[in-house]
Write a protein that holds these residues in place. Sequence first.
Motif, mmCIF file in Angstrom:
data_model
loop_
_atom_site.group_PDB
_atom_site.id
_atom_site.type_symbol
_atom_site.label_atom_id
_atom_site.label_comp_id
_atom_site.label_asym_id
_atom_site.label_seq_id
_atom_site.Cartn_x
_atom_site.Cartn_y
_atom_site.Cartn_z
ATOM 1 N N ARG A 10 14.117 0.051 -5.016
ATOM 2 C CA ARG A 10 13.450 0.621 -3.841
ATOM 3 C C ARG A 10 14.330 1.667 -3.150
ATOM 4 O O ARG A 10 13.842 2.694 -2.680
ATOM 5 N N CYS A 36 1.383 4.831 -2.810
ATOM 6 C CA CYS A 36 0.912 3.512 -2.367
ATOM 7 C C CYS A 36 -0.545 3.271 -2.748
ATOM 8 O O CYS A 36 -0.923 2.164 -3.151
ATOM 9 N N TYR A 39 -0.849 2.714 -6.482
ATOM 10 C CA TYR A 39 -0.384 1.354 -6.766
ATOM 11 C C TYR A 39 -1.510 0.343 -6.532
ATOM 12 O O TYR A 39 -1.755 -0.536 -7.364
ATOM 13 N N GLU A 40 -2.207 0.482 -5.408
ATOM 14 C CA GLU A 40 -3.321 -0.436 -5.103
ATOM 15 C C GLU A 40 -4.434 -0.308 -6.142
ATOM 16 O O GLU A 40 -5.014 -1.309 -6.584
ATOM 17 N N ASP A 183 -2.587 0.413 6.370
ATOM 18 C CA ASP A 183 -1.229 0.484 5.836
ATOM 19 C C ASP A 183 -0.937 1.871 5.282
ATOM 20 O O ASP A 183 0.171 2.393 5.419
ATOM 21 N N PRO A 191 6.075 -0.104 -2.302
ATOM 22 C CA PRO A 191 5.683 -1.517 -2.291
ATOM 23 C C PRO A 191 6.865 -2.461 -2.451
ATOM 24 O O PRO A 191 7.852 -2.143 -3.126
ATOM 25 N N ASP A 193 7.175 -4.986 -4.175
ATOM 26 C CA ASP A 193 7.387 -5.399 -5.566
ATOM 27 C C ASP A 193 8.530 -4.622 -6.213
ATOM 28 O O ASP A 193 9.126 -5.083 -7.181
#
Length: 226
Positions: A10, A36, A39-40, A183, A191, A193
Motif C-alpha cells: 500500500r 477504487c 476494484y469494486e 467512499d 483498498p 486488501d
Amino acid sequence: MARENFTDMRLLLEALVQTLNLIDPSVENHHQETACFAYELALDAGFSARETELALYAALLHDIGAIALYEKKVSLQEIEKQAKAVALSGARMLYGINETRALAQVVGRCQNSWREEEEPWARIASVVRLADVVSTLLDPNRPVLNQVRGLKEGILPLRGVEFSPEAVDAFLRVGEKESVWLDLVYGASIPADFHKPISLERTRTLTQLISRIIDYRSAFTAMHSA
C-alpha cells in the motif's frame, strides 16, 4: 524472510499516486477514484485475485502515458481527448519493465471499445475503462447519490458495445450500494486488501516504475533516477 517481507504494497501504491501528480495535481483524485471503482467492479464480477490486482493497478496508472506525451502539465480534459494515444504511450512505458508487461497489456487496451477487443485482457480493460468513465463523469459540485441514476441510464445502452456485458452488469449491482459512492467521492484510497508485505524483487519493480515516470517527466533526470 526479510527479502519476502521487504516493505508494504500500500505504501508503494501511494507513492505511485504521488508520482502521477507530475501529470497535474488536479488529477490525483481521478486516479484513486478510478482504481477504487475498478476494484469494486472486479470483485463483483468474480475476477481472480490476479485479475483484480491488474484491474486496480491499470486503473491507477491508466493515464501514465500522458507523462511521455506532454512536456507540460495537462488537465484531465486534455488527457481524455487523446485517451487512446495516452493508453498506448503508457503501455510502452510499462512494457519496458519485465514484471509489468501483463499490466501493459491491460493499460494499452483500456480505452478500446469492447467490440474492438477479444480475450484475455479485454475483460479487465473494460472494467478499467468503465471505472474511468464513471470517475470522469462525476460532478464534484453535485451530491454524488443524485448522479447515480443518470450514470446508469447513460451506461446501460453501451452494454456489449462500448463496455463488456460483464462490466456493465457489475456496475449496475455495485451502483446500488450507497456506501460505494460515498467512499468513492469522500474517501477514495487504496483498498485495505493491498496493505500487505511484498518481496524485495517486487519492490524493485515498482520503484523502477516510479523512477521511469520521473525520467520521462524531465530530460534533466533521464536515466539518473534508475
